[in-house]
Scaffold this active site. Structure first.
Site, PDB file in Angstrom:
ATOM      1  N   PRO A 199      79.778  55.282 -68.117  1.00 57.38           N
ATOM      2  CA  PRO A 199      80.500  54.266 -68.894  1.00 57.38           C
ATOM      3  C   PRO A 199      79.537  53.127 -69.208  1.00 57.38           C
ATOM      4  O   PRO A 199      78.803  52.677 -68.323  1.00 57.38           O
ATOM      5  CB  PRO A 199      81.609  53.782 -67.959  1.00 57.38           C
ATOM      6  CG  PRO A 199      81.395  54.444 -66.651  1.00 57.38           C
ATOM      7  CD  PRO A 199      80.302  55.449 -66.755  1.00 57.38           C
ATOM      8  N   GLY A 239      76.512  60.212 -69.923  1.00 55.36           N
ATOM      9  CA  GLY A 239      77.965  60.169 -69.790  1.00 55.36           C
ATOM     10  C   GLY A 239      78.446  58.936 -69.036  1.00 55.36           C
ATOM     11  O   GLY A 239      79.644  58.754 -68.811  1.00 55.36           O
ATOM     12  N   ASP A 262      72.042  52.064 -78.327  1.00 53.35           N
ATOM     13  CA  ASP A 262      73.393  52.532 -78.661  1.00 53.35           C
ATOM     14  C   ASP A 262      74.075  51.671 -79.716  1.00 53.35           C
ATOM     15  O   ASP A 262      75.290  51.506 -79.723  1.00 53.35           O
ATOM     16  CB  ASP A 262      74.275  52.619 -77.394  1.00 53.35           C
ATOM     17  CG  ASP A 262      73.621  53.487 -76.348  1.00 53.35           C
ATOM     18  OD1 ASP A 262      73.190  54.587 -76.708  1.00 53.35           O
ATOM     19  OD2 ASP A 262      73.500  53.053 -75.190  1.00 53.35           O
ATOM     20  N   THR A 291      63.061  50.219 -70.521  1.00 56.53           N
ATOM     21  CA  THR A 291      62.560  51.582 -70.473  1.00 56.53           C
ATOM     22  C   THR A 291      61.023  51.553 -70.341  1.00 56.53           C
ATOM     23  O   THR A 291      60.430  50.485 -70.165  1.00 56.53           O
ATOM     24  CB  THR A 291      63.045  52.396 -71.698  1.00 56.53           C
ATOM     25  OG1 THR A 291      62.682  53.765 -71.492  1.00 56.53           O
ATOM     26  CG2 THR A 291      62.440  51.903 -73.005  1.00 56.53           C
ATOM     27  N   GLY A 304      69.968  59.053 -76.911  1.00 58.81           N
ATOM     28  CA  GLY A 304      71.098  59.946 -77.199  1.00 58.81           C
ATOM     29  C   GLY A 304      71.754  59.495 -78.484  1.00 58.81           C
ATOM     30  O   GLY A 304      72.225  58.367 -78.580  1.00 58.81           O
ATOM     31  N   HIS A 305      71.703  60.343 -79.499  1.00 62.08           N
ATOM     32  CA  HIS A 305      72.300  59.976 -80.777  1.00 62.08           C
ATOM     33  C   HIS A 305      73.497  60.854 -81.040  1.00 62.08           C
ATOM     34  O   HIS A 305      73.380  62.073 -81.027  1.00 62.08           O
ATOM     35  CB  HIS A 305      71.302  60.188 -81.924  1.00 62.08           C
ATOM     36  CG  HIS A 305      70.012  59.460 -81.731  1.00 62.08           C
ATOM     37  ND1 HIS A 305      69.969  58.109 -81.610  1.00 62.08           N
ATOM     38  CD2 HIS A 305      68.738  59.896 -81.650  1.00 62.08           C
ATOM     39  CE1 HIS A 305      68.712  57.740 -81.463  1.00 62.08           C
ATOM     40  NE2 HIS A 305      67.940  58.795 -81.471  1.00 62.08           N
ATOM     41  N   GLN A 340      66.272  53.448 -78.288  1.00 64.81           N
ATOM     42  CA  GLN A 340      66.862  52.363 -77.501  1.00 64.81           C
ATOM     43  C   GLN A 340      66.938  51.110 -78.391  1.00 64.81           C
ATOM     44  O   GLN A 340      67.118  51.236 -79.585  1.00 64.81           O
ATOM     45  CB  GLN A 340      66.046  52.096 -76.214  1.00 64.81           C
ATOM     46  CG  GLN A 340      66.117  53.220 -75.185  1.00 64.81           C
ATOM     47  CD  GLN A 340      65.213  54.389 -75.482  1.00 64.81           C
ATOM     48  OE1 GLN A 340      64.053  54.210 -75.786  1.00 64.81           O
ATOM     49  NE2 GLN A 340      65.728  55.586 -75.382  1.00 64.81           N
ATOM     50  N   ARG A 347      46.196  58.868 -66.563  1.00 65.40           N
ATOM     51  CA  ARG A 347      45.299  59.898 -67.113  1.00 65.40           C
ATOM     52  C   ARG A 347      45.386  61.239 -66.391  1.00 65.40           C
ATOM     53  O   ARG A 347      44.403  61.932 -66.200  1.00 65.40           O
ATOM     54  CB  ARG A 347      43.851  59.379 -67.168  1.00 65.40           C
ATOM     55  CG  ARG A 347      43.708  58.395 -68.320  1.00 65.40           C
ATOM     56  CD  ARG A 347      42.860  57.230 -67.998  1.00 65.40           C
ATOM     57  NE  ARG A 347      43.437  56.418 -66.951  1.00 65.40           N
ATOM     58  CZ  ARG A 347      42.778  55.474 -66.305  1.00 65.40           C
ATOM     59  NH1 ARG A 347      41.524  55.245 -66.573  1.00 65.40           N
ATOM     60  NH2 ARG A 347      43.374  54.759 -65.386  1.00 65.40           N
ATOM     61  N   LYS A 385      72.114  53.619 -84.230  1.00 66.45           N
ATOM     62  CA  LYS A 385      70.932  53.899 -85.063  1.00 66.45           C
ATOM     63  C   LYS A 385      70.884  55.337 -85.544  1.00 66.45           C
ATOM     64  O   LYS A 385      70.437  55.618 -86.643  1.00 66.45           O
ATOM     65  CB  LYS A 385      69.623  53.706 -84.277  1.00 66.45           C
ATOM     66  CG  LYS A 385      69.335  52.337 -83.829  1.00 66.45           C
ATOM     67  CD  LYS A 385      68.092  52.342 -82.974  1.00 66.45           C
ATOM     68  CE  LYS A 385      68.182  53.198 -81.734  1.00 66.45           C
ATOM     69  NZ  LYS A 385      69.128  52.748 -80.712  1.00 66.45           N
ATOM     70  N   LYS A 427      80.201  49.312 -85.911  1.00 62.23           N
ATOM     71  CA  LYS A 427      81.334  49.299 -84.979  1.00 62.23           C
ATOM     72  C   LYS A 427      82.279  48.090 -85.051  1.00 62.23           C
ATOM     73  O   LYS A 427      83.024  47.830 -84.101  1.00 62.23           O
ATOM     74  CB  LYS A 427      80.835  49.525 -83.558  1.00 62.23           C
ATOM     75  CG  LYS A 427      80.302  50.963 -83.381  1.00 62.23           C
ATOM     76  CD  LYS A 427      80.105  51.325 -81.959  1.00 62.23           C
ATOM     77  CE  LYS A 427      80.823  52.589 -81.566  1.00 62.23           C
ATOM     78  NZ  LYS A 427      80.495  53.088 -80.230  1.00 62.23           N
TER      79      LYS A 427
HETATM   80  P1  IMP Z   1      64.868  55.162 -68.802  1.00 58.83           P
HETATM   81  O1  IMP Z   1      64.523  54.964 -70.231  1.00 58.83           O
HETATM   82  O2  IMP Z   1      65.601  56.439 -68.526  1.00 58.83           O
HETATM   83  O3  IMP Z   1      63.698  54.953 -67.895  1.00 58.83           O
HETATM   84  O4  IMP Z   1      65.916  54.014 -68.401  1.00 58.83           O
HETATM   85  C1  IMP Z   1      65.562  52.627 -68.363  1.00 58.83           C
HETATM   86  C2  IMP Z   1      66.724  51.773 -68.846  1.00 58.83           C
HETATM   87  O5  IMP Z   1      66.908  52.001 -70.223  1.00 58.83           O
HETATM   88  C3  IMP Z   1      68.056  52.083 -68.193  1.00 58.83           C
HETATM   89  O6  IMP Z   1      68.804  50.895 -68.099  1.00 58.83           O
HETATM   90  C4  IMP Z   1      68.720  53.027 -69.171  1.00 58.83           C
HETATM   91  O7  IMP Z   1      70.111  53.031 -69.071  1.00 58.83           O
HETATM   92  C5  IMP Z   1      68.259  52.416 -70.465  1.00 58.83           C
HETATM   93  N1  IMP Z   1      68.219  53.391 -71.563  1.00 58.83           N
HETATM   94  C6  IMP Z   1      67.327  54.380 -71.764  1.00 58.83           C
HETATM   95  N2  IMP Z   1      67.602  55.053 -72.886  1.00 58.83           N
HETATM   96  C7  IMP Z   1      68.679  54.459 -73.426  1.00 58.83           C
HETATM   97  C8  IMP Z   1      69.421  54.676 -74.624  1.00 58.83           C
HETATM   98  O8  IMP Z   1      69.129  55.547 -75.438  1.00 58.83           O
HETATM   99  N3  IMP Z   1      70.479  53.845 -74.841  1.00 58.83           N
HETATM  100  C9  IMP Z   1      70.793  52.846 -73.986  1.00 58.83           C
HETATM  101  N4  IMP Z   1      70.135  52.603 -72.860  1.00 58.83           N
HETATM  102  C10 IMP Z   1      69.082  53.399 -72.589  1.00 58.83           C
HETATM  103 MG    MG Z   2      72.425  56.238 -77.723  1.00 57.81          MG
END
Ligand code: IMP
Ligand code: MG
Length: 405
Positions: free
Chosen positions: A292, A290, A12, A228, A39-40, A213, A142, A15, A319
C-alpha cells in the site's frame, strides 16, 4: 526533438501512462536509469500492461524502445515481459534494443538487498528488494557484469565465480546457479547493441527519455538516504547513455496529491480513514511490490524543489479525477520549522523535512474536471510554481488525457 518525461515527486506519478501516450510522436522511448524496481501500469482498454523494464512505448505503434547503459537489467524480468507481450499478440523483439554496457542484476544482488534491509532494522529504506542498490554498488565496486561480459561463456563463468566467492566471504551469501543467467541471456541476445551503434541512430531520431521513479528518489538530490540507487532526475540522461545529449524539453509529471512507497519523511502524509479513502480511490498499491502506498496532499514546497532541480519546462498533472467528489482538497503551501521560521521552499537540508509544520490552503472539491473549482486548483498550482500544466490526465486509459495549453 529530444524530450524527457520524468516524475516530479516520489515516483508513481503516472509516467508510464503519460509516456505511452506521448510515444506516438517519437521514434524511440529510452530508459536511462533504474531497473525492475520501476512499475508502470498502462491501461490500453482491451488489455492492461504492468511492466518494469520494457520502455513505455505504445506497443500498437511503430515506436521502438532502447534500454541504455544506465539501467540495471534483471534478465528474467525483461524476458518475461517480452514473452507476456508476445502472448497477447505483440512481438516487440525487433523493436527493443539494449546497450551491451548495461549491468546485470544477479540473484546475489536481490539476496543482499533483502539482507541489508533486514540488518538496518528501523533504518531500513523500504526498498523494492529488486537488487537495485547492490547492482549499482557492484558497478562502482568494479565487480559487476555487463551484458557484453556474457558473450564468452568461459570468461563470464570466471567472473560469476569471482562474484560468488566475494559474496560468500563478505556477506555469507551463497549462490552458484549460473545456468539461469546464460539461459536468459540467450533469449535476449539479438536485442543487444553497442552504445556507439546507437549513437548516430539516436542523434538522428526523435527521442523521449523515460525517467524512472521521481526526482525525490534521486540518489544525489532526493530525500537521501531514503532514495533509490541512481539518478531519477533528468541529469541521469547523459550518464545513462554514456555520451552528451542536448535536451529540448523537460516534461515533469506530478500527481494531484502525493504518494510514496517505502520509508522516509513525508510532511503532508495522511493517516487513518482519510489515507485509506485516498488509497482506495487512487488504487495506490505498488505495481512492483503490491505494497500500500503512503498517501497525502499535494506538497508545493516539494513540487517546486522538483521543478528547480530538474529545470522543468512544462508539467503534466495526473489523477485529479481521483479527487472528484471530495468535499475539500488541501495543498501544502509552506513549511514552518522551529529553526528557520516560515520556509516556502523545501529546505536543502532534507533532514529538516521530517520535523516541519505544514501550512495548507483548502479548496472546495470538484464534481468533475469541468468544474470551476478544479480550474481554480489548476491555476493556483501554475501560479505557485510558475510552470504551465500542458496536459491533464483524466483517467487510467492511455487516451484519457487532455491538452490544456
Ligand atoms: P529501491 O529502488 O528498490 O532500492 O528502493 C529505494 C526506495 O525507492 C524505496 O523507498 C522504494 O519504495 C522506492 N522506489 C523504488 N522504485 C520505485 C518506484 O518505481 N515507484 C515508487 N517508489 C519506488
Ligand atoms: Mg510505478
Amino acid at each position: 526533438m529530444k524530450a524527457v518525461c520524468y516524475g516530479l515527486q516520489w515516483g508513481d506519478e503516472g509516467k508510464g501512462k503519460v509516456t505511452t501516450y506521448l510515444s506516438k510522436d517519437f521514434d524511440y522511448i529510452v530508459r536511462y536509469s533504474g531497473g525492475s524496481n520501476a512499475g508502470h501500469t498502462v491501461e490500453y482498454g482491451e488489455f492492461k500492461l504492468v511492466h518494469h523494464l520494457v520502455p513505455s512505448f505504445d506497443v500498437r505503434t511503430k515506436t521502438k524502445g532502447y534500454i541504455a547503459n544506465g539501467v540495471v537489467v534483471d534478465l528474467k524480468v525483461l524476458n518475461d515481459e517480452v514473452e507476456e507481450l508476445k502472448k497477447i499478440g505483440f512481438d516487440i523483439s525487433g523493436r527493443l534494443k539494449i546497450s551491451s554496457l548495461a549491468h546485470i542484476v544477479l540473484p546475489v544482488h536481490k539476496m543482499l538487498d533483502e539482507k541489508l534491509e533486514l540488518s538496518k532494522g528501523s533504518k531500513a529504506v523500504g526498498t523494492t528488494k529488486r537488487g537495485i542498490g547492490p547492482a549499482y554498488a557492484d558497478k562502482v565496486h568494479r565487480i559487476g557484469l555487463r551484458l557484453v561480459d556474457l558473450k564468452e561463456k568461459e570468461v563470464a563463468l570466471e567472473k560469476l565465480r569471482f562474484v560468488s566467492e566475494l559474496y560468500k566471504n563478505l556477506y555469507s551469501i551463497e549462490w552458484n546457479d549460473y545456468d539461469c543467467i546464460f539461459e536468459e541471456y540467450e533469449k535476449l541476445k539479438d536485442c543487444i547493441v553497442s552504445p556507439l551503434e546507437m549513437r548516430s541512430e539516436l542523434n538522428n531520431s526523435n527521442i523521449l527519455f523515460e525517467g524512472t521513479q521521481g526526482v525525490l528518489l534521486d540518489v544525489d538530490m532526493g530525500s537521501y538516504p531514503y532514495v533509490t540507487g541512481t539518478y531519477c532526475n533528468v541529469t541521469g540522461v547523459e550518464p545513462g547513455l554514456g555520451y552528451p545529449m542536448k535536451i529540448d524539453k523537460r516534461i515533469g509529471v506530478f500527481k494531484a496529491y502525493l504518494t510514496r512507497v517505502g520509508e522516509g519523511p513525508f510532511p503532508t502524509e495522511l493517516f487513518g480513514k482519510e489515507a485509506d479513502e485516498l488509497r482506495k480511490a487512487g488504487k495506490e498499491y505498488g505495481a512492483t511490490t503490491g505494497r500500500p502506498r503512503r498517501c497525502g496532499w499535494l506538497d508545493l514546497p516539494l513540487l517546486r524543489y522538483g521543478i528547480e532541480i530538474s529545470n522543468c519546462d512544462e508539467m503534466i498533472m495526473t489523477k485529479a479525477d481521483v479527487l472528484i467528489g471530495m468535499e475539500k482538497v488541501k495543498v501544502a503551501v509552506r513549511y514552518k520549522t522551529s529553526e528557520h521560521g516560515k520556509v516556502t521552499d523545501m529546505p536543502y537540508d532534507l533532514s529538516l523535512i521530517s520535523n516541519v509544520h505544514v501550512e495548507y490552503v483548502e479548496f472546495d472539491g470538484w464534481k468533475s474536471l469541468d468544474d470551476k473549482n478544479f480550474e481554480k486548483f489548476v491555476k493556483f498550482i501554475e501560479s505557485e510554481t510558475g510552470k504551465r500544466i500542458t496536459y491533464i490526465s483524466t483517467g487510467a486509459l492511455i487516451s484519457d488525457i487532455v491538452r490544456v495549453s
